[in-house]
Design a protein around this motif. Structure first.
Motif, PDB file in Angstrom:
ATOM      1  N   VAL A 194       1.076  -1.539   0.185  1.00 61.04           N
ATOM      2  CA  VAL A 194       0.353   0.570  -0.019  1.00 61.04           C
ATOM      3  C   VAL A 194       0.825   1.398  -0.187  1.00 61.04           C
ATOM      4  N   PHE A 195       1.976   1.293   0.627  1.00 61.88           N
ATOM      5  CA  PHE A 195       2.394   1.895   0.489  1.00 61.88           C
ATOM      6  C   PHE A 195       3.246   2.909  -0.612  1.00 61.88           C
ATOM      7  N   ALA A 196       3.622   1.397  -1.315  1.00 65.66           N
ATOM      8  CA  ALA A 196       4.440   1.632  -2.143  1.00 65.66           C
ATOM      9  C   ALA A 196       3.971   1.748  -3.853  1.00 65.66           C
ATOM     10  N   ASP A 217      -9.714   1.435  12.347  1.00 62.93           N
ATOM     11  CA  ASP A 217     -10.941   0.663  11.349  1.00 62.93           C
ATOM     12  C   ASP A 217     -10.244   0.471  10.815  1.00 62.93           C
ATOM     13  N   CYS A 218     -10.322   1.907  10.097  1.00 59.09           N
ATOM     14  CA  CYS A 218     -10.407   2.093   8.476  1.00 59.09           C
ATOM     15  C   CYS A 218      -9.406   1.542   7.817  1.00 59.09           C
ATOM     16  N   PHE A 221     -14.292   0.768   9.843  1.00 65.01           N
ATOM     17  CA  PHE A 221     -13.779  -0.513   9.033  1.00 65.01           C
ATOM     18  C   PHE A 221     -14.274  -1.015   7.675  1.00 65.01           C
ATOM     19  N   ALA A 222     -15.903  -0.623   7.618  1.00 65.16           N
ATOM     20  CA  ALA A 222     -16.116  -1.239   6.266  1.00 65.16           C
ATOM     21  C   ALA A 222     -15.790   0.042   4.986  1.00 65.16           C
ATOM     22  N   THR A 275     -13.021   0.268   0.104  1.00 64.72           N
ATOM     23  CA  THR A 275     -12.644   1.008  -1.061  1.00 64.72           C
ATOM     24  C   THR A 275     -10.589   0.404  -1.417  1.00 64.72           C
ATOM     25  N   GLY A 276     -10.442   0.679  -0.203  1.00 67.10           N
ATOM     26  CA  GLY A 276      -9.052  -0.315   0.050  1.00 67.10           C
ATOM     27  C   GLY A 276      -7.935   1.076  -0.469  1.00 67.10           C
ATOM     28  N   ASP A 277      -8.702   2.169   0.238  1.00 67.67           N
ATOM     29  CA  ASP A 277      -8.021   3.444  -0.348  1.00 67.67           C
ATOM     30  C   ASP A 277      -7.363   4.456   1.037  1.00 67.67           C
ATOM     31  N   LEU A 278      -6.429   4.594   1.541  1.00 63.42           N
ATOM     32  CA  LEU A 278      -6.163   5.321   2.350  1.00 63.42           C
ATOM     33  C   LEU A 278      -6.614   6.250   2.436  1.00 63.42           C
TER      34      LEU A 278
END
Length: 283
Positions: free
Chosen positions: A90-92, A201-202, A263-264, A269-272
């Motif tokens: 994710v960071f990359a 949580d997110c 959390f949901a 999204t999978g997005d920071l």
């Protein structure tokens, strides 16, 4: 959750066989559990209270490691390894940055950290001073039996949540938020604490989504376990279960609904960027 036989993390500091302490005398049984649960989830370190009542007395001793302890440690190690791979990616991908994973300290009874003593009274926590997560795996039993947060993925959610605080620290968010909290009133400090916890949580939701995509480790019912855990440890639910009328100004982690929703959000999204609780119009 499919975890058996998978790679574990090397970033484990095992203190379970080291000298430490245990709960003796004073508050016992359900009374001890109630104090521990209320203290941890309301953001209060109740160690001094337990010491004053004879509840925790540091004693040098040898600690027996059971088969259940070993299985729990292996589970934590695999979960931690998953967080390392996911957050490195994710960071990359999203930040073009390098992720430095935390050390996770496993202990039984009592151990020390730069953020204070770690015990059943403090529960799992992240200490930004040494960038380590502290975890007594006996807490998983408390989650299941006392809080009604059952299942291996509920336990994985706890690990992922504490690692998420390290992610916040890596991004500079945790330091800025805590510096602000030190300068404002208790009510405002609590409000910022809620934002910190909901963002964690997110981030936990992001980890769950990416872990399923990368490893296929999530099984039917796992996300339901995580959402149930989020529900059971919401401030409003914990205060109700403790026989109190919920007092929003004292909340430090967020309501059950908020914790589930964030959390949901991360999982969907999978997005920071979607986890910016500090700029959200509504938590």
């Amino acid at each position: 959750m499919k975890w058996q036989g998978r790679r574990g993390s090397r970033n484990i500091e095992d203190r379970r066989s080291m000298s430490g302490g245990k709960a003796v005398g004073g508050i016992g049984g359900l009374g001890l559990i109630a104090v521990v649960v209320i203290g941890y989830f309301l953001g209060i370190d109740v160690t001094p209270l337990l010491e004053g009542a004879g509840g925790i007395s540091p004693q040098t001793q040898s600690t027996q490691i059971t088969a259940a302890d070993e299985e729990a440690a292996q589970f934590v190690s695999v979960t931690l390894a998953d967080t390392e791979e996911i957050w490195t990616g994710v960071f990359a991908d999203q930040l073009n940055a390098r992720y430095e994973p935390p050390i996770l300290v496993l202990y039984k009874g009592v151990t020390q950290s730069p953020c204070g003593s770690a015990s059943g009274a403090t529960g799992p926590f992240y200490c930004p001073s040494d960038q380590k997560v502290y975890l007594d795996t006996d807490f998983f039993t408390t989650m299941s039996r006392t809080l009604g947060a059952k299942g291996d993925f509920a336990a994985a959610y706890v690990v992922a949540h504490e690692v998420a605080h390290h992610v916040q620290n890596e991004l500079g968010i945790l330091g800025q938020a805590n510096a602000y909290r030190a300068q404002v009133s208790e009510d405002k400090s609590n409000a910022v604490s809620v934002m910190i916890e909901l963002q964690a949580d997110c981030y936990s939701g992001i980890w769950a989504k990416k872990a399923d995509e990368a490893f296929g480790s999530i099984e039917h019912g796992d996300i339901r376990e995580a959402l149930n855990a989020a529900k059971q440890i919401g401030d409003d639910t914990l205060q109700k279960n403790a026989g109190r009328v919920p007092q929003p100004h004292t909340f430090t982690h967020g309501t059950s609904e908020q914790r589930q929703n964030w959390f949901a959000t991360g999982y969907k999204t999978g997005d920071l960027a979607s986890c910016d609780t500090f700029s959200a119009d509504r938590l």
